[in-house]
Design a protein around this motif. Sequence first.
Motif, short mmCIF file in Angstrom:
data_model
loop_
_atom_site.label_atom_id
_atom_site.label_comp_id
_atom_site.label_asym_id
_atom_site.label_seq_id
_atom_site.Cartn_x
_atom_site.Cartn_y
_atom_site.Cartn_z
N SER A 25 0.83 -1.21 0.00
CA SER A 25 0.00 0.00 0.00
C SER A 25 0.86 1.25 0.00
O SER A 25 1.78 1.40 0.82
N GLY A 26 0.56 2.15 -0.94
CA GLY A 26 1.29 3.40 -1.04
C GLY A 26 2.60 3.31 -1.79
O GLY A 26 3.27 4.32 -2.01
N GLU A 133 -5.57 -0.05 -0.77
CA GLU A 133 -6.81 -0.60 -0.22
C GLU A 133 -6.56 -1.34 1.07
O GLU A 133 -7.36 -1.27 2.01
N GLU A 134 -5.44 -2.06 1.15
CA GLU A 134 -5.21 -2.95 2.28
C GLU A 134 -5.07 -2.22 3.61
O GLU A 134 -5.36 -2.79 4.66
N ASP A 135 -4.61 -0.96 3.59
CA ASP A 135 -4.49 -0.24 4.86
C ASP A 135 -5.63 0.76 5.07
O ASP A 135 -5.62 1.55 6.02
N PHE A 294 -11.29 1.60 8.32
CA PHE A 294 -12.22 1.24 7.25
C PHE A 294 -13.64 1.60 7.67
O PHE A 294 -14.10 1.20 8.74
N ALA A 295 -14.34 2.35 6.83
CA ALA A 295 -15.77 2.61 7.05
C ALA A 295 -16.57 1.36 6.68
O ALA A 295 -16.09 0.50 5.94
N HIS A 296 -17.78 1.26 7.22
CA HIS A 296 -18.63 0.14 6.81
C HIS A 296 -18.97 0.28 5.32
O HIS A 296 -18.90 1.38 4.75
N CYS A 297 -19.32 -0.81 4.69
CA CYS A 297 -19.60 -0.84 3.25
C CYS A 297 -21.09 -1.07 3.05
O CYS A 297 -21.64 -2.08 3.50
#
Length: 381
Positions: A25-26, A133-135, A294-297
Amino acid sequence: MSLLEQDLAELVAWRRELHRKPELSGQEKETAQTVQAFLRAAGADKIITGLGGHGVAGIYDGSAPGPTIMLRAELDGLPIQETSAIPHRSEVPGKAHLCGHDGHMTILAAVARDLCRARPRCGRAVLLFQPAEEDGSGAAAVLADKKFQQVQPDFVFSLHNLPGLALGEVAIAEGLVNCASRGMQIALIGRTAHASNPELGVSPQGAMVRLLSEIPALGQGGELASEFSMVTVTHARLGEPAFGISPGHAELWLTLRTLTDAKMESVRLQVENLARRVAEDERLKAEIAYRDVFAHCMNAPEAVIHLKNALDEGIAHSACGLPLRGSEDFGLFNRDAKSAMFFLGAGVDHAGLHAPDYDFPDELIDVGSRVFIRVLRNLLS
């Protein structure tokens, strides 16, 4: 669809090359350049680079006004050593594509090849390759990037492969489909002393024992209903690996997990209050930090309808297994557009996501791209 057997063979080879060269990531610079080269060869009308880091968006314009439909895949791999013996296993020590992002990128590459041969009649198709995405940092960074104002999608669609679900079948539902989660780091700071005189220092040992015992009970567990919560200890460290030092520092890493963002705030405060109370009892200073948020989806009903219309053309689907405990850095897209994600079965007995021997099933390239191409045809024709 205009994809041929030769296309699929080339796409499989492209996916396996991505698998050999994962980036975290990044750090997805080389992966992004590979994607850019593919989009140029696939005739993208415009390519936006450096979105929220190394993100890339390929844009295909229709000849008449219409909606902007965005499809999203992820660029990054994981900091895990791959153990499989597959010929295309990772060539980078300690890093691997063990979540299937190489396959997700390839599905969007297949869509790009189809769009090259059959442009949208109206509107725009946007293929977003999201970084980090992973972090949990990538979606927010993309949305905050001024260059993303050139996109402004009306709908956003994505997918994730799902081991445990029959190969090629789909899980899809309206509403909540992924939990919120965040990583919490608690540092307990005291004072070191010589191991022969520990009473001269302030050791965090007692506080660490108390927190390890009491914190997991703050998660209610159970069914994935609105009050679901889980607190998982993922890492703990006390002092230094030395025999002559009574410790003066401890660190505890936790993952907080809830079905909703609102519940996350409640659990976060409970854990913070416990950590500070225990630290005060033990004459310690507590420092708390967060990462991997992470916010809920949430799947928008209108977006789900469009996905189901595409799936109804021969792909078995149900709401089985949803929502998922796992988190996904996609929920933020729903704040400015109607978005939905579906979950594509990787096989009942397939190695799990993030397992050291996981590999994306190449059979899903055809299935996933067919769904996305049908969505674009339905909305942009």
